[in-house]
Design an enzyme around this catalytic site. Structure first.
Site, PDB file in Angstrom:
ATOM      1  N   TRP A 246     -16.703   6.005  13.110  1.00 18.20           N
ATOM      2  CA  TRP A 246     -17.090   4.656  12.425  1.00 18.20           C
ATOM      3  C   TRP A 246     -17.013   3.545  13.386  1.00 18.20           C
ATOM      4  O   TRP A 246     -17.811   2.474  13.111  1.00 18.20           O
ATOM      5  CB  TRP A 246     -16.227   4.267  11.337  1.00 18.20           C
ATOM      6  CG  TRP A 246     -16.523   5.261  10.013  1.00 18.20           C
ATOM      7  CD1 TRP A 246     -17.229   6.376  10.023  1.00 18.20           C
ATOM      8  CD2 TRP A 246     -15.591   5.273   8.831  1.00 18.20           C
ATOM      9  NE1 TRP A 246     -17.074   6.985   8.951  1.00 18.20           N
ATOM     10  CE2 TRP A 246     -16.236   6.236   8.077  1.00 18.20           C
ATOM     11  CE3 TRP A 246     -14.790   4.268   8.274  1.00 18.20           C
ATOM     12  CZ2 TRP A 246     -15.746   6.466   6.922  1.00 18.20           C
ATOM     13  CZ3 TRP A 246     -14.335   4.406   7.179  1.00 18.20           C
ATOM     14  CH2 TRP A 246     -14.471   5.651   6.332  1.00 18.20           C
ATOM     15  N   LYS A 247     -16.487   3.755  14.513  1.00 21.37           N
ATOM     16  CA  LYS A 247     -16.251   2.990  15.528  1.00 21.37           C
ATOM     17  C   LYS A 247     -15.689   1.325  15.035  1.00 21.37           C
ATOM     18  O   LYS A 247     -15.232   1.301  14.021  1.00 21.37           O
ATOM     19  CB  LYS A 247     -17.503   2.394  16.414  1.00 21.37           C
ATOM     20  CG  LYS A 247     -18.179   3.901  16.926  1.00 21.37           C
ATOM     21  CD  LYS A 247     -19.118   3.664  17.881  1.00 21.37           C
ATOM     22  CE  LYS A 247     -19.778   5.118  18.343  1.00 21.37           C
ATOM     23  NZ  LYS A 247     -20.803   5.238  19.330  1.00 21.37           N
TER      24      LYS A 247
ATOM     25  N   GLU B 192     -17.308   4.712  25.316  1.00 23.67           N
ATOM     26  CA  GLU B 192     -16.887   3.337  25.233  1.00 23.67           C
ATOM     27  C   GLU B 192     -15.675   2.819  25.666  1.00 23.67           C
ATOM     28  O   GLU B 192     -15.612   1.730  26.224  1.00 23.67           O
ATOM     29  CB  GLU B 192     -17.209   2.969  23.720  1.00 23.67           C
ATOM     30  CG  GLU B 192     -18.603   2.864  23.502  1.00 23.67           C
ATOM     31  CD  GLU B 192     -18.998   3.397  22.019  1.00 23.67           C
ATOM     32  OE1 GLU B 192     -18.190   3.347  20.988  1.00 23.67           O
ATOM     33  OE2 GLU B 192     -20.081   3.878  21.896  1.00 23.67           O
TER      34      GLU B 192
ATOM     35  N   GLY C  62     -25.760   6.335  20.808  1.00 21.18           N
ATOM     36  CA  GLY C  62     -26.234   5.378  20.282  1.00 21.18           C
ATOM     37  C   GLY C  62     -27.739   4.968  20.761  1.00 21.18           C
ATOM     38  O   GLY C  62     -28.400   3.770  20.267  1.00 21.18           O
TER      39      GLY C  62
ATOM     40  N   SER D 263     -26.309  10.431  19.295  1.00 24.76           N
ATOM     41  CA  SER D 263     -27.352  10.309  18.348  1.00 24.76           C
ATOM     42  C   SER D 263     -27.675  11.630  17.706  1.00 24.76           C
ATOM     43  O   SER D 263     -28.830  12.116  17.254  1.00 24.76           O
ATOM     44  CB  SER D 263     -28.671  10.196  19.292  1.00 24.76           C
ATOM     45  OG  SER D 263     -28.752   8.794  19.996  1.00 24.76           O
TER      46      SER D 263
ATOM     47  N   GLY E  89     -21.829   9.291  15.160  1.00 25.33           N
ATOM     48  CA  GLY E  89     -21.440   7.963  15.304  1.00 25.33           C
ATOM     49  C   GLY E  89     -22.198   7.055  14.217  1.00 25.33           C
ATOM     50  O   GLY E  89     -22.050   7.243  13.002  1.00 25.33           O
ATOM     51  N   GLY E  90     -23.295   6.850  14.507  1.00 21.80           N
ATOM     52  CA  GLY E  90     -24.212   5.803  13.573  1.00 21.80           C
ATOM     53  C   GLY E  90     -24.302   6.331  12.427  1.00 21.80           C
ATOM     54  O   GLY E  90     -24.289   5.955  11.470  1.00 21.80           O
TER      55      GLY E  90
HETATM   56  P1  PGA Z   1     -23.879   8.031  17.970  1.00 20.20           P
HETATM   57  O1  PGA Z   1     -22.398   7.979  18.477  1.00 20.20           O
HETATM   58  O2  PGA Z   1     -23.978   9.190  16.933  1.00 20.20           O
HETATM   59  O3  PGA Z   1     -24.292   6.696  17.499  1.00 20.20           O
HETATM   60  O4  PGA Z   1     -24.956   8.257  19.330  1.00 20.20           O
HETATM   61  C1  PGA Z   1     -21.601   9.168  18.685  1.00 20.20           C
HETATM   62  C2  PGA Z   1     -20.386   8.727  19.558  1.00 20.20           C
HETATM   63  O5  PGA Z   1     -20.258   7.618  20.027  1.00 20.20           O
HETATM   64  O6  PGA Z   1     -19.357   9.509  19.121  1.00 20.20           O
END
Ligand code: PGA
Length: 253
Positions: free
Chosen positions: A10-11, A96, A170, A210, A231-232
């Site tokens: 979820w960041k 990140e 992302g 993604s 992620g997203g």
């Molecule tokens: P994303 O992120 O699915 O939004 O590209 C993946 C991640 O950072 O683990």
């Protein structure tokens, strides 16, 4: 350990209310599946509340990071011993963390060791930049990250490795199935066989970057890939539950 695995990272997103709503919906809708591991990784302040909602559910919790030390003067940090008992998994070496917070392979390796010492299951993230890909160095970069990340780790039974090309995170851009297969076989699989020739337990390998319901099967169809790190799309109940269902279907075949 079940092989198929879907992890939602979820960041730094979701309010507490959104986080609780999301896991409550996931808990109600996902049929417990003993052959798969579904993990959500909320921000630190929500780990306890989220785990309360997930009591008696098969969905597991992971943290998004931790410090390598057990305790000490590290303002703003959280240690593996603090997370132990609250969550089962911890994401380490996410790109990140590497790019925005200057984490090195060496530092990530100490965290992996510390996570294991604290009974946590690390999800070690590796992946190349666009420039490294364009110069033909992706497999070499990933190899180095895997080798360094696992230095001094004797038992890889509870380690998971997530291959996430940095340029795909992302951005909506995704690599071809062939490129992912090539990098995972040369950059991850072969290295694991080299460093752990006697291990019967090759860690689970995930793809991340993604991932959506539209493209997930491109990756999970590959027998070298056990699941995905999302992620997203993990912030959206409909998208995440579709990704879970499609992954489990692909892996059941
Ligand atoms: P994303 O992120 O699915 O939004 O590209 C993946 C991640 O950072 O683990």
């Amino acid at each position: 350990m079940p092989r198929p695995m879907i992890v939602g990272n979820w960041k730094m997103n979701n309010s507490l209310e959104q986080a609780l709503q999301l896991v409550a919906s996931l808990k109600d809708s996902l049929t417990p599946n003993p052959n798969a591991e579904i993990v959500v990784c909320p921000a630190f302040p929500f780990v306890i509340e989220v785990s309360r909602v997930l009591e008696n559910s098969s969905i597991k919790i992971g943290a998004q990071n931790m410090h390598s030390a057990q305790s000490g003067a590290f303002t703003g940090e959280v240690s593996g011993s603090m997370l132990a008992g609250l969550c089962e998994y911890v994401i380490l070496g996410h790109s990140e963390r590497r790019s925005l917070f200057g984490e090195t392979n060496r530092f990530i390796n100490i965290k992996v060791v510390s996570a294991l010492d604290n009974g946590l299951k690390p999800i070690l993230c590796v992946g190349e930049t666009e420039q490294e890909r364009d110069s033909g160095n992706a497999s070499t970069v990933v190899r180095t990250q895997v080798k360094s990340g696992l230095a001094d780790v004797a038992d890889i039974t509870s380690v998971t490795i997530a291959y996430e090309p940095i340029w795909a995170i992302g951005t909506g851009k995704i690599p071809s199935q062939e490129a992912v297969h090539e990098i995972i076989s040369h950059g991850i699989f072969e290295v694991l066989q080299e460093i752990y020739p006697d291990s019967y337990n090759i860690p689970r390998i995930l793809y991340g970057g993604s991932v959506t319901p539209q493209n997930v099967v491109n990756f999970t169809a590959d027998p070298l890939i056990d699941g995905v790190l999302v992620g997203g799309a993990s912030l959206d109940y409909n998208l995440f539950s579709q990704i879970v269902a499609l992954t489990l279907e692909a892996k059941a075949n």
